[in-house]
Design an enzyme around this catalytic site. Sequence first.
Site, PDB file in Angstrom:
ATOM      1  N   ASN A  48      18.111   9.876  16.921  1.00  0.00           N
ATOM      2  CA  ASN A  48      17.941   8.838  15.903  1.00  0.00           C
ATOM      3  C   ASN A  48      18.238   7.499  16.583  1.00  0.00           C
ATOM      4  O   ASN A  48      19.396   7.159  16.795  1.00  0.00           O
ATOM      5  CB  ASN A  48      18.911   9.090  14.735  1.00  0.00           C
ATOM      6  N   LYS A  56      17.742   4.546  15.487  1.00  0.00           N
ATOM      7  CA  LYS A  56      18.134   3.455  14.575  1.00  0.00           C
ATOM      8  C   LYS A  56      17.382   2.166  14.977  1.00  0.00           C
ATOM      9  O   LYS A  56      16.234   2.249  15.384  1.00  0.00           O
ATOM     10  CB  LYS A  56      19.662   3.290  14.596  1.00  0.00           C
ATOM     11  N   HIS A  86      19.490   9.076   5.371  1.00  0.00           N
ATOM     12  CA  HIS A  86      20.560   8.813   6.340  1.00  0.00           C
ATOM     13  C   HIS A  86      21.666   8.009   5.654  1.00  0.00           C
ATOM     14  O   HIS A  86      21.387   7.166   4.798  1.00  0.00           O
ATOM     15  CB  HIS A  86      20.003   8.054   7.551  1.00  0.00           C
ATOM     16  N   GLU A 139      23.287   5.530   6.531  1.00  0.00           N
ATOM     17  CA  GLU A 139      23.107   4.065   6.598  1.00  0.00           C
ATOM     18  C   GLU A 139      22.101   3.602   5.543  1.00  0.00           C
ATOM     19  O   GLU A 139      22.247   2.511   4.987  1.00  0.00           O
ATOM     20  CB  GLU A 139      22.666   3.676   8.021  1.00  0.00           C
TER      21      GLU A 139
HETATM   22  P1  PGA Z   1      26.031   8.965  16.268  1.00  0.00           P
HETATM   23  O1  PGA Z   1      24.974   8.804  15.064  1.00  0.00           O
HETATM   24  O2  PGA Z   1      25.548  10.124  17.123  1.00  0.00           O
HETATM   25  O3  PGA Z   1      25.976   7.654  17.003  1.00  0.00           O
HETATM   26  O4  PGA Z   1      27.345   9.252  15.658  1.00  0.00           O
HETATM   27  C1  PGA Z   1      24.431   9.931  14.413  1.00  0.00           C
HETATM   28  C2  PGA Z   1      23.512   9.492  13.313  1.00  0.00           C
HETATM   29  O5  PGA Z   1      23.765   8.460  12.667  1.00  0.00           O
HETATM   30  O6  PGA Z   1      22.501  10.166  13.027  1.00  0.00           O
END
Ligand code: PGA
Length: 253
Positions: free
Chosen positions: A10, A12, A97, A99
């Site tokens: 991911n 982002k 997600h 977020e």
């Molecule tokens: P992270 O993020 O591996 O940086 O903890 C995981 C995600 O948000 O899918």
Amino acid sequence: MPRKPIIAANWKMHKGPADAAAFIEEFENLIGGSSSVEIVLSPTFVTLPAAKAALANSETTQLAAQNCHFEDKGAFTGEISIGMLQEIGVDYVIIGHSERRTLFGEDDAMINAKAKALHAAGVKPIVCIGETLEERESGQLESVLRRQLEVGLKELSADKMPATVIAYEPVWAIGTGKTASPADAQQAHAFVRKVLGELFGEEVAAQIRIQYGGSVKPANTAELMAQPDIDGALVGGASLEPGSFSEICKNAG
Ligand code: PGA
């Protein structure tokens, strides 16, 4: 049938088209043309076409979008439809997600509308669920996961569920460097599979892959993946470098 592990990056809001193409060239060399796990990259919308082109000869790696709208078209400024994503050749779409839930106000009903639209279009959803630290510490882990599954997956047909992926991501473990212990993660995954069994029948639940997400890195992948109900990982930070992401994919196999 054993569940084939699925490891998804991911990205982002990282990597424009040029960065993504450079990543893919290096990553595909490191993976070396075959993998025992399914690998998925999730770039930003504007990076998807360049990533698709860079993956044209890949035997191992598929593409996901990080979000979609549930309507086909219309007056939704700034949104992207599933049909547009299909035109680019996207295989999966991540929905719900944490977020998106916390920063952009998405709720379980909206996630359900997206899941239904993806099923109708024949695109595979990766549905994210997970509790906050406050919810875990106040004993609400199971009630939160149950609500997210019952509402988020409401009225989906069981025959489309084996192609649907669930990503269990405890919110307190995302981007914090704190991973759930393998035992805690397994306990949550087993509960998720139990609820999936109630919703879609045990035979279907046994086929659904449940990813763990939250500070997954090369060093903790094998231990997490050794748990019976953990079938893959959704990886944020550690997916941004070809070296660490390829190691995660190898350690998951
Ligand atoms: P992270 O993020 O591996 O940086 O903890 C995981 C995600 O948000 O899918």
